[in-house]
Scaffold this active site. Structure first.
Site, PDB file in Angstrom:
ATOM      1  N   SER A 162      46.479  46.352  42.862  1.00 15.07           N
ATOM      2  CA  SER A 162      47.292  45.344  43.557  1.00 15.07           C
ATOM      3  C   SER A 162      48.619  45.983  43.912  1.00 15.07           C
ATOM      4  O   SER A 162      49.000  47.007  43.323  1.00 15.07           O
ATOM      5  CB  SER A 162      47.557  44.159  42.611  1.00 15.07           C
ATOM      6  OG  SER A 162      48.519  43.281  43.155  1.00 15.07           O
ATOM      7  N   TYR A 177      50.969  40.122  34.493  1.00 18.45           N
ATOM      8  CA  TYR A 177      50.056  40.629  35.524  1.00 18.45           C
ATOM      9  C   TYR A 177      50.505  41.998  36.037  1.00 18.45           C
ATOM     10  O   TYR A 177      49.691  42.913  36.150  1.00 18.45           O
ATOM     11  CB  TYR A 177      49.982  39.623  36.676  1.00 18.45           C
ATOM     12  CG  TYR A 177      48.986  39.996  37.755  1.00 18.45           C
ATOM     13  CD1 TYR A 177      47.623  40.169  37.477  1.00 18.45           C
ATOM     14  CD2 TYR A 177      49.398  40.180  39.078  1.00 18.45           C
ATOM     15  CE1 TYR A 177      46.714  40.506  38.471  1.00 18.45           C
ATOM     16  CE2 TYR A 177      48.487  40.505  40.083  1.00 18.45           C
ATOM     17  CZ  TYR A 177      47.150  40.670  39.776  1.00 18.45           C
ATOM     18  OH  TYR A 177      46.251  41.005  40.764  1.00 18.45           O
TER      19      TYR A 177
HETATM   20  P1  NAP Z   1      38.854  35.676  42.390  1.00 18.84           P
HETATM   21  O1  NAP Z   1      38.312  35.000  43.593  1.00 18.84           O
HETATM   22  O2  NAP Z   1      39.434  34.830  41.298  1.00 18.84           O
HETATM   23  O3  NAP Z   1      37.737  36.641  41.788  1.00 18.84           O
HETATM   24  C1  NAP Z   1      37.872  37.220  40.517  1.00 18.84           C
HETATM   25  C2  NAP Z   1      36.520  37.718  40.059  1.00 18.84           C
HETATM   26  O4  NAP Z   1      36.685  38.359  38.780  1.00 18.84           O
HETATM   27  C3  NAP Z   1      35.514  36.600  39.871  1.00 18.84           C
HETATM   28  O5  NAP Z   1      34.276  36.994  40.418  1.00 18.84           O
HETATM   29  C4  NAP Z   1      35.405  36.456  38.360  1.00 18.84           C
HETATM   30  O6  NAP Z   1      34.074  36.095  37.976  1.00 18.84           O
HETATM   31  C5  NAP Z   1      35.690  37.891  37.932  1.00 18.84           C
HETATM   32  N1  NAP Z   1      36.074  37.954  36.533  1.00 18.84           N
HETATM   33  C6  NAP Z   1      37.161  37.424  35.918  1.00 18.84           C
HETATM   34  N2  NAP Z   1      37.106  37.644  34.595  1.00 18.84           N
HETATM   35  C7  NAP Z   1      35.953  38.332  34.370  1.00 18.84           C
HETATM   36  C8  NAP Z   1      35.316  38.827  33.203  1.00 18.84           C
HETATM   37  N3  NAP Z   1      35.856  38.669  31.977  1.00 18.84           N
HETATM   38  N4  NAP Z   1      34.148  39.487  33.330  1.00 18.84           N
HETATM   39  C9  NAP Z   1      33.593  39.644  34.552  1.00 18.84           C
HETATM   40  N5  NAP Z   1      34.129  39.196  35.689  1.00 18.84           N
HETATM   41  C10 NAP Z   1      35.301  38.541  35.593  1.00 18.84           C
HETATM   42  O7  NAP Z   1      40.041  36.667  42.803  1.00 18.84           O
HETATM   43  P2  NAP Z   1      40.096  37.932  43.800  1.00 18.84           P
HETATM   44  O8  NAP Z   1      41.358  37.795  44.562  1.00 18.84           O
HETATM   45  O9  NAP Z   1      38.850  38.126  44.529  1.00 18.84           O
HETATM   46  O10 NAP Z   1      40.327  39.084  42.727  1.00 18.84           O
HETATM   47  C11 NAP Z   1      39.584  40.279  42.711  1.00 18.84           C
HETATM   48  C12 NAP Z   1      40.494  41.423  42.273  1.00 18.84           C
HETATM   49  O11 NAP Z   1      41.510  41.615  43.255  1.00 18.84           O
HETATM   50  C13 NAP Z   1      41.215  41.171  40.952  1.00 18.84           C
HETATM   51  O12 NAP Z   1      41.227  42.380  40.201  1.00 18.84           O
HETATM   52  C14 NAP Z   1      42.631  40.817  41.392  1.00 18.84           C
HETATM   53  O13 NAP Z   1      43.588  41.121  40.399  1.00 18.84           O
HETATM   54  C15 NAP Z   1      42.762  41.699  42.617  1.00 18.84           C
HETATM   55  N6  NAP Z   1      43.790  41.316  43.582  1.00 18.84           N
HETATM   56  C16 NAP Z   1      43.806  40.072  44.147  1.00 18.84           C
HETATM   57  C17 NAP Z   1      44.798  39.743  45.037  1.00 18.84           C
HETATM   58  C18 NAP Z   1      44.885  38.386  45.689  1.00 18.84           C
HETATM   59  O14 NAP Z   1      45.948  38.045  46.242  1.00 18.84           O
HETATM   60  N7  NAP Z   1      43.829  37.599  45.695  1.00 18.84           N
HETATM   61  C19 NAP Z   1      45.786  40.680  45.373  1.00 18.84           C
HETATM   62  C20 NAP Z   1      45.739  41.936  44.796  1.00 18.84           C
HETATM   63  C21 NAP Z   1      44.736  42.250  43.898  1.00 18.84           C
HETATM   64  P3  NAP Z   1      33.661  35.091  36.798  1.00 18.84           P
HETATM   65  O15 NAP Z   1      34.823  34.163  36.579  1.00 18.84           O
HETATM   66  O16 NAP Z   1      32.432  34.418  37.327  1.00 18.84           O
HETATM   67  O17 NAP Z   1      33.389  35.985  35.630  1.00 18.84           O
END
Ligand code: NAP
Length: 254
Positions: free
Chosen positions: A141, A154
């Protein structure tokens, strides 16, 4: 994708593993890689979602909790070939100053983003090496290069995850494994819903007044990274919406 990956013959198809594929960036990445010809193995805790996704893209769903040693071991044991690993599972919990830090939220963020990435990556390194052209993509991120008020749980976890990923690059020099870190800014997914414990109004407010990235924008970048020839390593890719200049500054903050 190389010629050796033949769509239709599963024994010859390259395998991509996507963690956290039940929503957001992981789900979109799994679709994109499947479109590119990979057999995609999708992992997450919400099995109903990953099973539906696997059926749609012709991949395989396997329950995965990256915070649980046994779950990760079982996930890894189910694999006999891995060419691409997308370390995507992660997220944020809460917004609080250091003075008000919630230790349980910190534990969740460190367990998921840092130790989760470590467990899966460490376990899959032998298969990635055996593939002869392995690729590890870690979704960190802009929080991995910036600190912001009320976000230290975070930002520190993302810094930790990023340092783990970046350390592998020199450690694996000479082995056939490439490493790419992708650092997104604001992407509208379930990220904010998780951060605010299901409070939809609060989550929606994060994206009010600006146009954020969508998960597919990041998935396209992942697809591009995975389609480079074996001698090309894209080390870091930072992407943000036009409306955002940094973790602390976007068009709504002035
Ligand atoms: P999201 O829609 O909340 O997706 C998060 C995913 O992580 C879900 O599929 C969730 O699946 C999984 N997850 C969470 N805890 C887990 C665990 N203990 N074991 C296995 N899977 C787990 O959010 P996203 O934005 O797509 O996030 C994906 C990545 O991008 C993350 O690393 C986040 O930090 C990063 N990111 C996001 C943003 C943003 O603005 N959205 C920006 C920068 C970086 P389950 O709950 O079904 O397990």
């Amino acid at each position: 994708m190389s010629d050796s990956a033949v769509v239709g013959d599963d024994s010859l198809r390259k395998v991509a593993v996507v963690t956290g594929a039940s929503s957001g960036i992981g789900e979109a990445a799994a679709r994109a890689l499947a479109r590119d010809g990979y057999h995609v193995v999708v992992g997450a805790r919400r099995t109903d979602r990953i099973e539906a996704l696997a059926a749609e893209i012709g991949g395989r769903a396997q329950r995965l909790d990256v915070t649980d040693d046994q779950s990760v071991e079982a996930f890894i044991a189910s694999l006999d070939r891995v060419d691409v690993l997308i370390n995507n599972a992660g997220g944020a919990k809460g917004v609080a100053s250091v003075a008000d830090a919630d230790l349980d939220d910190w534990r969740w963020m460190w367990e998921t983003n840092v130790l989760g990435t470590l467990r899966v990556t460490k376990g899959l390194l032998p298969l990635l090496e055996d593939s002869g052209d392995g690729l590890i993509v870690t979704i960190t991120s802009i929080a991995a290069i910036e600190a912001y008020d009320n976000g230290s749980g975070y930002t520190s976890a993302k810094h930790g995850q990023a340092v783990l990923h970046r350390t592998l690059r020199p450690e694996l020099l000479g082995k056939p494994i490439r490493l790419t870190e992708i650092l997104p800014g604001m992407v509208e997914t379930e990220f904010s819903l998780v951060r605010f414990s299901g409070d939809e109004a609060r989550a929606d407010a994060v994206y009010e007044g600006l146009t954020p990235l969508v998960a597919e924008d990041v998935a396209e970048v992942i697809s591009f990274v995975a389609s480079r020839p074996p001698h090309v390593n894209l080390d870091q890719i930072r992407l943000m919406p036009r409306d955002q200049a940094s973790a602390r500054r976007n068009i709504t903050t002035g």
